[in-house]
Every structure is written in C-alpha cells, then in structure tokens.
Design a protein around this motif. Structure first.
Motif, PDB file in Angstrom:
ATOM      1  N   ILE A 141       0.878  -1.179   0.000  1.00 32.23           N
ATOM      2  CA  ILE A 141       0.000   0.000   0.000  1.00 32.23           C
ATOM      3  C   ILE A 141       0.906   1.217   0.000  1.00 32.23           C
ATOM      4  O   ILE A 141       1.684   1.424   0.935  1.00 32.23           O
ATOM      5  N   GLU A 142       0.826   2.007  -1.061  1.00 33.87           N
ATOM      6  CA  GLU A 142       1.719   3.160  -1.209  1.00 33.87           C
ATOM      7  C   GLU A 142       1.257   4.320  -0.324  1.00 33.87           C
ATOM      8  O   GLU A 142       0.069   4.617  -0.212  1.00 33.87           O
ATOM      9  N   THR A 143       2.222   4.972   0.311  1.00 32.13           N
ATOM     10  CA  THR A 143       1.948   6.181   1.084  1.00 32.13           C
ATOM     11  C   THR A 143       2.995   7.229   0.723  1.00 32.13           C
ATOM     12  O   THR A 143       3.984   6.931   0.059  1.00 32.13           O
ATOM     13  N   ASP A 144       2.784   8.444   1.182  1.00 31.18           N
ATOM     14  CA  ASP A 144       3.794   9.499   1.002  1.00 31.18           C
ATOM     15  C   ASP A 144       3.713  10.480   2.152  1.00 31.18           C
ATOM     16  O   ASP A 144       2.965  10.269   3.113  1.00 31.18           O
ATOM     17  N   ASP A 145       4.487  11.566   2.049  1.00 34.68           N
ATOM     18  CA  ASP A 145       4.549  12.495   3.181  1.00 34.68           C
ATOM     19  C   ASP A 145       3.247  13.259   3.414  1.00 34.68           C
ATOM     20  O   ASP A 145       3.048  13.834   4.478  1.00 34.68           O
ATOM     21  N   SER A 146       2.328  13.256   2.440  1.00 36.71           N
ATOM     22  CA  SER A 146       1.052  13.972   2.623  1.00 36.71           C
ATOM     23  C   SER A 146       0.188  13.325   3.700  1.00 36.71           C
ATOM     24  O   SER A 146      -0.655  13.975   4.311  1.00 36.71           O
ATOM     25  N   THR A 147       0.382  12.020   3.958  1.00 40.02           N
ATOM     26  CA  THR A 147      -0.357  11.321   5.022  1.00 40.02           C
ATOM     27  C   THR A 147       0.586  10.891   6.144  1.00 40.02           C
ATOM     28  O   THR A 147       0.245   9.995   6.924  1.00 40.02           O
ATOM     29  N   GLU A 148       1.755  11.520   6.206  1.00 41.91           N
ATOM     30  CA  GLU A 148       2.791  11.136   7.169  1.00 41.91           C
ATOM     31  C   GLU A 148       3.136   9.656   7.033  1.00 41.91           C
ATOM     32  O   GLU A 148       3.461   8.981   8.004  1.00 41.91           O
ATOM     33  N   PHE A 149       3.051   9.151   5.811  1.00 38.81           N
ATOM     34  CA  PHE A 149       3.428   7.776   5.467  1.00 38.81           C
ATOM     35  C   PHE A 149       2.582   6.731   6.197  1.00 38.81           C
ATOM     36  O   PHE A 149       3.057   5.628   6.472  1.00 38.81           O
ATOM     37  N   LYS A 150       1.333   7.068   6.487  1.00 40.07           N
ATOM     38  CA  LYS A 150       0.435   6.111   7.139  1.00 40.07           C
ATOM     39  C   LYS A 150      -0.705   5.736   6.197  1.00 40.07           C
ATOM     40  O   LYS A 150      -1.209   6.580   5.457  1.00 40.07           O
ATOM     41  N   ILE A 151      -1.110   4.474   6.247  1.00 43.27           N
ATOM     42  CA  ILE A 151      -2.213   4.024   5.390  1.00 43.27           C
ATOM     43  C   ILE A 151      -3.551   4.428   5.992  1.00 43.27           C
ATOM     44  O   ILE A 151      -3.672   4.632   7.203  1.00 43.27           O
ATOM     45  N   THR A 152      -4.556   4.534   5.144  1.00 46.35           N
ATOM     46  CA  THR A 152      -5.911   4.867   5.581  1.00 46.35           C
ATOM     47  C   THR A 152      -6.771   3.607   5.591  1.00 46.35           C
ATOM     48  O   THR A 152      -6.445   2.614   4.920  1.00 46.35           O
ATOM     49  N   PRO A 153      -7.883   3.630   6.326  1.00 42.57           N
ATOM     50  CA  PRO A 153      -8.800   2.487   6.298  1.00 42.57           C
ATOM     51  C   PRO A 153      -9.285   2.172   4.886  1.00 42.57           C
ATOM     52  O   PRO A 153      -9.441   0.992   4.533  1.00 42.57           O
ATOM     53  N   GLU A 154      -9.491   3.204   4.081  1.00 39.39           N
ATOM     54  CA  GLU A 154      -9.961   2.995   2.708  1.00 39.39           C
ATOM     55  C   GLU A 154      -8.915   2.244   1.884  1.00 39.39           C
ATOM     56  O   GLU A 154      -9.243   1.340   1.103  1.00 39.39           O
ATOM     57  N   GLN A 155      -7.652   2.611   2.052  1.00 37.56           N
ATOM     58  CA  GLN A 155      -6.581   1.906   1.343  1.00 37.56           C
ATOM     59  C   GLN A 155      -6.494   0.445   1.784  1.00 37.56           C
ATOM     60  O   GLN A 155      -6.306  -0.459   0.960  1.00 37.56           O
ATOM     61  N   LEU A 156      -6.629   0.221   3.085  1.00 38.20           N
ATOM     62  CA  LEU A 156      -6.574  -1.142   3.604  1.00 38.20           C
ATOM     63  C   LEU A 156      -7.709  -1.988   3.043  1.00 38.20           C
ATOM     64  O   LEU A 156      -7.495  -3.117   2.581  1.00 38.20           O
ATOM     65  N   LYS A 157      -8.903  -1.436   3.067  1.00 39.57           N
ATOM     66  CA  LYS A 157     -10.078  -2.167   2.558  1.00 39.57           C
ATOM     67  C   LYS A 157      -9.885  -2.544   1.094  1.00 39.57           C
ATOM     68  O   LYS A 157     -10.206  -3.669   0.676  1.00 39.57           O
ATOM     69  N   ALA A 158      -9.341  -1.629   0.309  1.00 41.44           N
ATOM     70  CA  ALA A 158      -9.141  -1.871  -1.124  1.00 41.44           C
ATOM     71  C   ALA A 158      -8.070  -2.931  -1.375  1.00 41.44           C
ATOM     72  O   ALA A 158      -8.078  -3.601  -2.421  1.00 41.44           O
ATOM     73  N   ALA A 159      -7.135  -3.098  -0.441  1.00 41.33           N
ATOM     74  CA  ALA A 159      -6.022  -4.039  -0.638  1.00 41.33           C
ATOM     75  C   ALA A 159      -6.374  -5.474  -0.246  1.00 41.33           C
ATOM     76  O   ALA A 159      -5.685  -6.414  -0.646  1.00 41.33           O
ATOM     77  N   ILE A 160      -7.436  -5.645   0.520  1.00 42.66           N
ATOM     78  CA  ILE A 160      -7.802  -6.976   1.013  1.00 42.66           C
ATOM     79  C   ILE A 160      -8.449  -7.812  -0.094  1.00 42.66           C
ATOM     80  O   ILE A 160      -9.317  -7.343  -0.819  1.00 42.66           O
ATOM     81  N   THR A 161      -7.972  -9.049  -0.208  1.00 43.15           N
ATOM     82  CA  THR A 161      -8.542 -10.014  -1.154  1.00 43.15           C
ATOM     83  C   THR A 161      -8.807 -11.319  -0.393  1.00 43.15           C
ATOM     84  O   THR A 161      -8.410 -11.457   0.773  1.00 43.15           O
ATOM     85  N   PRO A 162      -9.455 -12.287  -1.041  1.00 40.44           N
ATOM     86  CA  PRO A 162      -9.653 -13.588  -0.370  1.00 40.44           C
ATOM     87  C   PRO A 162      -8.347 -14.278   0.015  1.00 40.44           C
ATOM     88  O   PRO A 162      -8.341 -15.171   0.857  1.00 40.44           O
ATOM     89  N   LYS A 163      -7.216 -13.855  -0.587  1.00 42.72           N
ATOM     90  CA  LYS A 163      -5.920 -14.476  -0.280  1.00 42.72           C
ATOM     91  C   LYS A 163      -5.165 -13.757   0.831  1.00 42.72           C
ATOM     92  O   LYS A 163      -4.079 -14.186   1.222  1.00 42.72           O
ATOM     93  N   THR A 164      -5.703 -12.651   1.344  1.00 45.82           N
ATOM     94  CA  THR A 164      -4.999 -11.888   2.379  1.00 45.82           C
ATOM     95  C   THR A 164      -4.912 -12.693   3.665  1.00 45.82           C
ATOM     96  O   THR A 164      -5.929 -13.107   4.217  1.00 45.82           O
ATOM     97  N   LYS A 165      -3.693 -12.878   4.147  1.00 50.25           N
ATOM     98  CA  LYS A 165      -3.474 -13.633   5.387  1.00 50.25           C
ATOM     99  C   LYS A 165      -3.043 -12.722   6.530  1.00 50.25           C
ATOM    100  O   LYS A 165      -3.427 -12.924   7.678  1.00 50.25           O
ATOM    101  N   ILE A 166      -2.221 -11.700   6.200  1.00 54.59           N
ATOM    102  CA  ILE A 166      -1.573 -10.892   7.236  1.00 54.59           C
ATOM    103  C   ILE A 166      -1.555  -9.420   6.833  1.00 54.59           C
ATOM    104  O   ILE A 166      -1.377  -9.086   5.663  1.00 54.59           O
ATOM    105  N   LEU A 167      -1.749  -8.550   7.820  1.00 55.98           N
ATOM    106  CA  LEU A 167      -1.432  -7.124   7.698  1.00 55.98           C
ATOM    107  C   LEU A 167      -0.227  -6.876   8.589  1.00 55.98           C
ATOM    108  O   LEU A 167      -0.251  -7.186   9.782  1.00 55.98           O
ATOM    109  N   LEU A 168       0.823  -6.325   8.004  1.00 60.67           N
ATOM    110  CA  LEU A 168       2.047  -6.045   8.751  1.00 60.67           C
ATOM    111  C   LEU A 168       2.121  -4.549   9.044  1.00 60.67           C
ATOM    112  O   LEU A 168       2.154  -3.727   8.128  1.00 60.67           O
TER     113      LEU A 168
END
Length: 389
Positions: A141-168
């Motif tokens: 999940i790409e981030t940059d300095d505009s979000t202080e390099f932190k992911i958003t809930p929306e980005q996380l939701k979009a990245a999840i698939t049936p194969k997702t096992k772990i969030l690091l």
C-alpha cells in the motif's frame, strides 16, 4: 556447487550493504560520514552488562528451553501488562535471536504458498524478502509524506482479497518515524472485523517517541485487535542492545507460539543464555532512566536535523513522532534515490540509504542515531551537494 533456486529471489539487505561499504571506505582512510545504520551510538546500559556478567559467574551458560527461560518470559509479560494493560500467558511468549528472527519464524509458520501479506510502503527492507522466501506474496500500500506515510482504512479495505493472510504494521516506523495513533489503529481494526486476517505489529521503536506523543500498541486498542495481533518487539533500539540479539513475540494464540517453538527448536534452539538474563532488568524497568536519557538526546538531534533539512532548497522532510530516522523528500533534486546516494557518497563522503530500498522512490533515509557534531557536518555536506546540482 549449485545454490538452491529459492536464493535467487532473495535480495541482500541494502541498509547493511551500504553500512558495510561506508565502513570499508573509512578503513581505507577516506573521510566518510555514515547515516545508514539503524543502530544507537550509545553503549548498552551498565546494569544490563553487569546482569550478563553475573549470569556467567553464576554458571548460567547452558542450554535453556527453546522459547526462553521462565524469568525472562515473565518479565516480558509484566512489561506488556504495565505498559499496555495486556495479558499474556507464559505459553504465548517466544524469545528469538532478535526481532528479525521472530519475524522469519512467523512467516515460515503462518504463510502458505500464494498467501498475501499487506505491507505499507515505505517498509523495512526485510519484510517483503522474508514474505517471498516463505512463499507468500507481498501486497504494498503506497503512502507518502502527505499522510505522514500512514495508510488509511480505505486503502486497507481496497487491498484486502480472499488471499490476504496478514497485515504487517510497523509503528513507530523504520524508515519514516511515523506513528499510528490509537484512533488510527482503531479505524484500521474496524476494517479487519469479521475477517481472519492476522496483524503482525512490529513495535521495536516504541520507547523512542517525540513531541510529547504517547505510543499505543496495536493489541491494546480493542478486544478484536488483541485476539488477532501478534506483537513483535525486542531491546535492540531502545536499550542499545543490537549485538545482544534479543527479540520476542507475544500472542494470545498458544498454538501459534507452540508452532514457533517447534520451528526454532530445529533451527537455533534457545537464544544465548546470558542475554536472556541481561534482558530481565531492561524489561523490568531498571534501565528506564538511561532509556529516557537516550530518547531526550535523540529528540535534540531530530529537532536540529528536521529544521536543517527543511532549510535546504529542494529537500523537505516530515517531522517524525518516533524512531531515529528522517525520510527526506529529494524529488525536487532528482527522482533517482540510488543515483543521489551513490553520487553523494562519492563526492561528499556521506552515506544515506536510497528510498528505493524501502519501496518508495524519491526519498532517502537519514539516521540520526549518531552524535550531533557528526549530524551537523553531514547535513552541511548534503547541503553543499544539493546546491551543486
């Protein structure tokens, strides 16, 4: 002699390679200032060294249980209860040879071929390499300095698939120093509700916090997050014990801890016995005064470096809330972080780590885990280098 195919996809650590190169150039007599290593310049606190010496003199030099001695595991449990009001059983603690070893064990035990592991970028260089070595697929999940390099809930939701096992998650972060607040962790936890996704929370820099901010552990924000979170931590950074190799995992899942112990038992067995005894006073808070002294000094260096970098035309950096790194934006000078670092080392004798190594181009990592005079001289050279471009 044919090397196994699995090694072809494993990349060497860029941070270690640059640190080794800087050390080699310095040994050749060249004037090199290295800001590439993630290692405190402070010595291990004296009381910890004395605890190790005492253990040796008392004959604690034999094998221990694979997962660690009871006294050290209990000290970890006490620390997690005191700092975060979290409850763990002795059977849920496994001590390994540094947090890197803990992570390797976890990926080997948890990841099946094709499982996806979500990793926010920029990331510590080791994460994707260990995932791939275990047969998993890193999903960034790409981030940059505009979000202080932190992911958003929306980005996380979009990245999840049936194969997702772990969030690091890594908070405070290496390489950015960004820290997730309690509210931000809760919001990410809401996205995970109703799933079987495991959270691996690397909290190695938790004691190195700035700007009056308080660290929040992933597992403490809700009951649901507690159940799905495996905490990875150690003593390398906050207590200046890098060479002692002490890392641990804490999990409410005793079956997971047993599997980790089974694997470790066939690879390394216990970590060195003296380190286990030396870790107890550090975990129990006896070194807190020294830890705070180091944190205060890091904050002074951070304050100077942030101001100095932001005064250099073409460079900018977000002020970190933790760890001891600045992730400096160089996009107005060049988008090529590898070339920037190579030219800087050759022309000015300053070693930084390219952002590309952390999965994010257009940035460089600057470690301020060194004395202020060296930092001042290093940034002066960087300024001269940028202005010459």
């Amino acid at each position: 002699m044919k090397i196994a195919n699995r090694m072809e996809n494993l990349s060497p650590s860029v941070t270690m390679a640059i640190t080794a190169l800087a050390r080699e150039l310095k040994a050749q007599g060249k004037d090199i200032l290295s800001f590439s290593a993630g290692e405190p310049d402070f010595d291990t606190p004296e009381l910890i060294k004395q605890a190790a010496i005492k253990a040796i003199n008392e004959g604690h030099t034999k094998y221990t249980a694979v997962e660690g001695i009871i006294a050290t595991k209990q000290a970890i449990i006490n620390k997690l209860k005191k700092d975060h009001n979290l409850d763990y059983k002795l059977e849920g603690i496994v001590i390994s040879n540094g947090a890197k070893h803990s992570l390797f064990n976890l990926f080997q035990v948890l990841v099946e071929e094709g499982d996806e592991v979500i990793i926010p970028a920029p990331y510590w260089v080791t994460y994707p390499e260990q995932v791939k070595f275990s047969g998993g697929v890193p999903v960034f999940i790409e981030t940059d300095d505009s979000t202080e390099f932190k992911i958003t809930p929306e980005q996380l939701k979009a990245a999840i698939t049936p194969k997702t096992k772990i969030l690091l998650l890594n908070t405070p972060s290496n390489p950015t120093g960004s820290v997730y607040s309690k509210e931000e962790l809760l919001a990410l936890g809401e996205v995970l509700k109703g799933t079987d996704i495991i959270v691996l929370s690397d909290e190695m820099y938790e004691k190195i916090m700035y700007n009056g901010k308080k660290f929040t552990a992933c597992a403490e924000v809700s009951e649901d997050m507690y159940k799905r979170t495996v905490t990875i931590n150690g003593l390398s950074k906050a207590v200046a014990m890098t060479g002692w190799r002490f890392g641990y995992i804490a999990t409410p899942d005793v079956a997971l801890a047993k599997a980790l112990t089974k694997l470790q038992g066939q690879v390394t067995s216990n970590i060195n016995t003296m380190t286990q005894y030396a870790a107890i006073p550090a975990l129990e808070g006896e070194a807190d005064e020294t830890i705070e002294m180091m944190r205060v000094e890091f904050e002074k260096r951070k304050n100077y470096a942030v101001k100095a970098f932001n005064e250099i035309k073409g460079l900018s950096c977000v002020e970190p809330d933790g760890a001891f790194y600045l992730f400096v934006n160089i996009k107005n000078v060049t988008p090529d972080s590898m070339k920037f670092c190579a030219d800087l080392l050759e022309e000015k004798g300053v070693a930084l780590v390219p952002g590309l190594a952390f999965g994010t181009e257009g940035y460089v990592r600057f470690s301020f885990a060194t004395d202020l005079a060296t930092i001042q001289e290093g940034i002066k050279r960087i300024k001269e280098f940028v202005e010459s471009k």
